[in-house]
Write an enzyme that holds these catalytic residues in place. Sequence first.
Site, mmCIF file in Angstrom:
data_model
loop_
_atom_site.group_PDB
_atom_site.id
_atom_site.type_symbol
_atom_site.label_atom_id
_atom_site.label_comp_id
_atom_site.label_asym_id
_atom_site.label_seq_id
_atom_site.Cartn_x
_atom_site.Cartn_y
_atom_site.Cartn_z
ATOM 1 N N CYS A 76 0.827 -1.208 0.000
ATOM 2 C CA CYS A 76 0.000 0.000 0.000
ATOM 3 C C CYS A 76 0.867 1.266 0.000
ATOM 4 O O CYS A 76 1.521 1.531 -0.996
ATOM 5 C CB CYS A 76 -1.005 -0.052 1.145
ATOM 6 S SG CYS A 76 -2.462 0.917 0.774
ATOM 7 N N HIS A 175 -3.242 -5.154 1.727
ATOM 8 C CA HIS A 175 -2.561 -5.404 3.008
ATOM 9 C C HIS A 175 -2.522 -6.895 3.331
ATOM 10 O O HIS A 175 -3.359 -7.381 4.101
ATOM 11 C CB HIS A 175 -3.296 -4.679 4.133
ATOM 12 C CG HIS A 175 -3.107 -3.200 4.130
ATOM 13 N ND1 HIS A 175 -2.202 -2.549 4.932
ATOM 14 C CD2 HIS A 175 -3.699 -2.243 3.386
ATOM 15 C CE1 HIS A 175 -2.251 -1.252 4.705
ATOM 16 N NE2 HIS A 175 -3.158 -1.035 3.771
ATOM 17 N N GLU A 177 -0.759 -8.461 5.264
ATOM 18 C CA GLU A 177 -0.483 -8.696 6.697
ATOM 19 C C GLU A 177 -1.776 -8.715 7.519
ATOM 20 O O GLU A 177 -1.763 -9.107 8.684
ATOM 21 C CB GLU A 177 0.512 -7.655 7.234
ATOM 22 C CG GLU A 177 -0.030 -6.255 7.499
ATOM 23 C CD GLU A 177 -0.301 -5.429 6.239
ATOM 24 O OE1 GLU A 177 -0.164 -5.944 5.117
ATOM 25 O OE2 GLU A 177 -0.666 -4.245 6.410
HETATM 26 N N1 GLN Z 1 -3.725 6.357 0.978
HETATM 27 C C1 GLN Z 1 -2.404 6.100 1.479
HETATM 28 C C2 GLN Z 1 -1.359 6.896 0.681
HETATM 29 O O1 GLN Z 1 -1.689 7.510 -0.275
HETATM 30 C C3 GLN Z 1 -2.072 4.620 1.456
HETATM 31 C C4 GLN Z 1 -3.049 3.869 2.342
HETATM 32 C C5 GLN Z 1 -2.483 2.646 2.996
HETATM 33 O O2 GLN Z 1 -1.282 2.444 3.084
HETATM 34 N N2 GLN Z 1 -3.361 1.854 3.537
HETATM 35 O O3 GLN Z 1 -0.236 6.907 1.015
#
Ligand code: GLN
Length: 201
Positions: A76, A175, A177
């Site tokens: 992410c 995610h 994890e």
């Molecule tokens: N929206 C976050 C970003 O732009 C990422 C979200 C996340 O890591 N769950 O960095």
Amino acid sequence: MRIGVLALQGDFDAHRRRLEELGAEVVLVKKPEQLDSVDGLVIPGGESGTFLKLLGEEGFEKLKKFVRLKPTFGTCAGAILLAAEVENPKQQGLGAIDIGIRRNAYGRQIDSSIREGKFVSGLNRELARLPLEMVFIRAPKIERVGAAVEVIATEGKDDDPVAVREGNVMAATFHPELSDDTRLHQAFLDLCRNKNVADHR
Ligand code: GLN
């Protein structure tokens, strides 16, 4: 094998637990010099802009060198940090994997959801057959995949790439994890052990 988890912010502890469960020794990396003592690194989810602020120029440069030498897995916000191009808004990336990525790409309504995707490569066939639960939280979308990038997993009717790999670098927009499924972390540990994931399909 010692695996670092970047522990500046975000959900680093869930990665620590998962990696330990799979037998790795984990170091929570809070200072740039700790990168010298690990064989691989996980960059967790969180807020990528905040990561950049907390890293500062010195941390960013150190990390940039690290990701060129040692296996790294970004999830992410971690995937956003590793990307070559970042949109919405434009933001500096480490350029460790040749993808273009759009932050917060799913809009307000479905900005967080649990969906089911599938492995398309990077694992042996037996393991890859089972669907993969994917937890998306204000997730980014991979909009461009470079020629040297292997798509590991896809999601949705358009088979959007959601986990990718180029050389020693892996990135996932969800995610892993936060699900019980350990396959993606295992694939990363295999990469760290120098078993090219493509070798044991
Ligand atoms: N929206 C976050 C970003 O732009 C990422 C979200 C996340 O890591 N769950 O960095």
